[in-house]
Design an enzyme around this catalytic site. Sequence first.
Site, PDB file in Angstrom:
ATOM      1  CB  THR A 125      -0.917  -0.009   1.242  1.00 26.58           C
ATOM      2  OG1 THR A 125      -1.664  -1.214   1.224  1.00 26.58           O
ATOM      3  CG2 THR A 125      -1.852   1.185   1.252  1.00 26.58           C
ATOM      4  CD  GLU A 126       3.800   3.210  -3.356  1.00 24.65           C
ATOM      5  OE1 GLU A 126       3.557   4.252  -4.015  1.00 24.65           O
ATOM      6  OE2 GLU A 126       4.680   2.403  -3.639  1.00 24.65           O
ATOM      7  NE  ARG A 267     -28.465  -6.289  32.835  1.00 23.47           N
ATOM      8  CZ  ARG A 267     -28.305  -5.232  33.622  1.00 23.47           C
ATOM      9  NH1 ARG A 267     -27.540  -5.324  34.702  1.00 23.47           N
ATOM     10  NH2 ARG A 267     -28.882  -4.092  33.330  1.00 23.47           N
ATOM     11  CD  GLN A 336     -28.451  -3.115  20.625  1.00 19.69           C
ATOM     12  OE1 GLN A 336     -27.556  -2.385  20.194  1.00 19.69           O
ATOM     13  NE2 GLN A 336     -29.536  -2.654  21.189  1.00 19.69           N
ATOM     14  CD  GLU A 363      -3.649  -9.914   4.441  1.00 22.98           C
ATOM     15  OE1 GLU A 363      -3.159 -10.019   5.559  1.00 22.98           O
ATOM     16  OE2 GLU A 363      -3.673 -10.835   3.619  1.00 22.98           O
TER      17      GLU A 363
END
Lengths: 384, 259, 399
Positions: A125-126, A267, A336, A363
């Site tokens: 990558t550049e 919970r 969530q 990638e």
Amino acid sequence: MDYFLTEEQQMIVDLSRQIADELIIPQRAALDESEDFPTEILDAVAKADLFGIYIPEQYGGIGAGTFEIVLALEQFGRGCVGVATAFAASALGAFPIMIAGSEEMKQKYLPDIATGSKKAAFALTEANAGSDASGIQTTAVLDGDEWVLNGTKQWITNAGEARIYTVIAITDRSKGPRGASMFVVEDTDPGFSYGVKEKKLGIRASSTRELIFKDCRIPKDRLIGREGTGFITVMKTLDKSRPGIAILGVGLGQAALDEAVTYAKQRVQFGKPIISFQAVQHMLADMAIQLEAARSLVYAAAKHIDAHPRDMSKASSMCKVFATDMAMKVTVDAVQVLGGYGYMRDYPVEKMMRDAKILQIYEGTNQIQRNVVGQELNKEYTKA
Amino acid sequence: MKIIVCVKQVPDAKDVRLDPKTNTLSREGVQSIINPYDRHALEEAVRLKEKHGGTVIVLTMGPPQAAEILRESVSCGADEAVLVSDRAFAGADTLATTYTLSQAIRKIGGADLILCGKQAIDGDTAQVGPGLAVRMDIPYVTCVRRIAQVNDKSFVVERLMDDGYDEVEVGLPALFTVVKEINEPRLPSLKGKMKAKKLAITTLTAAEIDADVAQLGLKGSPTWVVRVFAPQLKGERSMIAGTVQEQVDQLAEKLLEWC
Amino acid sequence: MLLIDIDACIGCGLCEANCAFDAIHVVDGIAEVNENCTLCGGCVDVCEAGALKIEGREREEKDGLAAWSGIWVYAECRHGRVAPVTFELLGAGRRLADLKKVPLSAVLLTDQAGDIPALLISYGADQVYVVEDQALADFTDEAYGNALEDLARQYRPEVILAGATAIGRSFIPRVATSLKTGLTADCTQLDIQPEDGALLQTRPAFGGNIMATIACPNTRPQMATVRPLVMKALAADPARTGAVINCRIAPERLQSRVKVRNFVALEGDQVNLNEADIVVSGGRGLEGEKGFALIAELAHLLDGAVAASRAAVDSGWIPYPHQVGQTGKTVSPKVYIACGISGAIQHLVGMQSADTIIAINRDPHAPIFDVATYGVVGDVFEILPKLIEKIKQARTSSI
């Protein structure tokens, strides 16, 4: 589900799981906070021989394939995608040498990569060359017995930590896609330096920096394969590595599901554990279904790639898209399920959600992967 | 250097608890592990081998399933493994154990260095190391926290004491027991695991170590367990509630009363 | 092995109910033993039908056991200081000696006895065996072990007690092995069996999850190391009198193949954890060295020692010698204050025998509260500074 692993594959899973549980998970929150590179963890991974899983035995590795590295990465991804990325990036850096390097080059570099004593990194990558690799500006010019590199690579994973870099540069712009070549650059090469460390949304344990080449001179024999084959090597490298990214999504999705189910069981709201509410149950069920489908696809793709090294692209891209999109959705859903707690840094799921995003980007973005799948379909149906 | 590491298979303490209703040790899900201190002994042996050359042999006395910890030790760097196993060893206390281990070590040709964990977490006696050294008639150092110098025929080591540490010098052959501080044990390696899987474990019976049956197992054990019972829970338990200041006031009152 | 007389067995299930190891079960009306059996004998004692027997554990009527008499306490002395556990052992030994109507002796191995024999007598010893020799200047297992062994062979005590200290736990096993007798480590309770006068030694096993009482019926001496701070010392009585017996040990028996070259003391004002009455301990909840500075201040105020959980030591906030738990030290202070320690079983086994446990933790479900005498649910960073302030105030106002 039982995937009927061999004894050796099960060993890889057990060992990687142990590393994830004992070394990675206890440290992941701190590493995310400090953005420190996980040197100690990777040293332990190296001692456990896991850097050498995919490297042939004659170069000091274990000699296993893509499927086996996928099994290890699944566990590391379950632990922390940042740490797992740092590990996976070394394989990505090594693949060009394995795919196209000369025998001498393999003998020179692969043993150190296999033991983990030197990490590798891959530099494509550049600033102006992301999805469109033809925008590459970095050049390499032959001057006597040396190549001279100039240019800057951007967002290079493991930059500054790796000792061995596989870098693509333009050797003849007039030849278009056939004018790029790959090179090995070592960290001590003259004219080679690093940019500042990037600040990222997630995978903060991994190091992301620029590679800066200013009249960087390297010996002639650092060219990987023949001149002009750079793009082909890059494409093969990415085809081979994408199941590794895909499986990070599976590992991450598993971690998020584990957290969500555990939380939902304990919970209590309206006098009952929230897992007894159908709204929550259905979310968890969808998470589990997508996760298992992704795992099956990634495993199948990895096995396909090991069996058919010339026909990797479609399987590789399909599994990358499916598993990383799944990871994004499952981690969002996990936050969530945990509600307000999920949004807090006291719980690990917000980090998982941040980490998931990069999987859809790096990638090869998932949009590019869909292009690949589309093009492959086009080719297949033309043949028929 | 030939190093023998004595290891013991123990139940993982985090799984062991007493069922308050039945007063029995709940064995459900209790895993067997290598005694944690022995892992440090093994790691130190492997490090010595890596630095100075030699062979690391792990030795355990136990039932056939104790072979598991020998394989685990090999996956963490040991070269060879010896299991001393016989029904005649059942019920051994530390005196009978040291006799058995010393006979086994003689059988395999002795060692330059014997390393043991400080103690085992199930019995906590810390007696096998010293006792074994006496049986072998070699010097020993307990609670070694660092091997400071390795010379040709001697070692300088630091032994942990209650008031600090002593630096002591000892010639080989010798036996050390080690504390956790000495190192950070490594995880298994993949190649080690593969080696461990294929490994042929040497198994020695009472007859094979030329043991005098009267010194083995229950017969050779001067100590007898006469009763096993649940520890009594101490006094009342209560929570100190209220605002932070109220909690602090109550705590301070109690502390000032005692201290 | 455990033998079951199937004709005698009535299938009552008493053995099953009393087995701590889940090793014996009544199947089809008959007891069956499995591989969990540790041959502890718990079932044999409760079997009313007399159907159980442990093979190999038949009481031998050995001659000569009666020739061993008297209670000995090893008087630990290092760098000129008598270890406090010695006085506790003299207190415990006094009670045993009085029960058995035998003398209580202390054994002092040192390079310089000075006033120590008199001190030992003032704490309850009837006589003191003293070996004074330059070779005993430094503690070595061989010299100390041989000296005690030779004295034991010569004077034949029935019982030898020593502190379960670094020194006691190092060389006492040498003596027991050389004498081929039994040794029980880390005892927390000592009694005399009324029927035969045998020493009953009770100690925690499995990290304190169970207690085991151990006897040594067929060999002498009966030897035990005893955990510091468990037994009570008597008040010193300078008027007490006793005999000092100077003994000589053959010089070659005082040689050691281990040479002490140097001693490095604990740095600063660190207190020996095993000897501290008050221990203030910190865990992961202290979040770093700053947290430990707080508990160090509290410990200092209370004249106590600082300890830590493995999590805190592994994080590098405090060095290993402070670690309490399965792979650290076992302490039994009067008061143990656990700050920000969740109470993993590996930690609990190292401290649950403290007389009083105070736990401060944010998480009301932390397992530490299951063992705490007093539990405080709250933030250590709010509570500790206020507590320190309060104690300081109280101390100043009371002066």
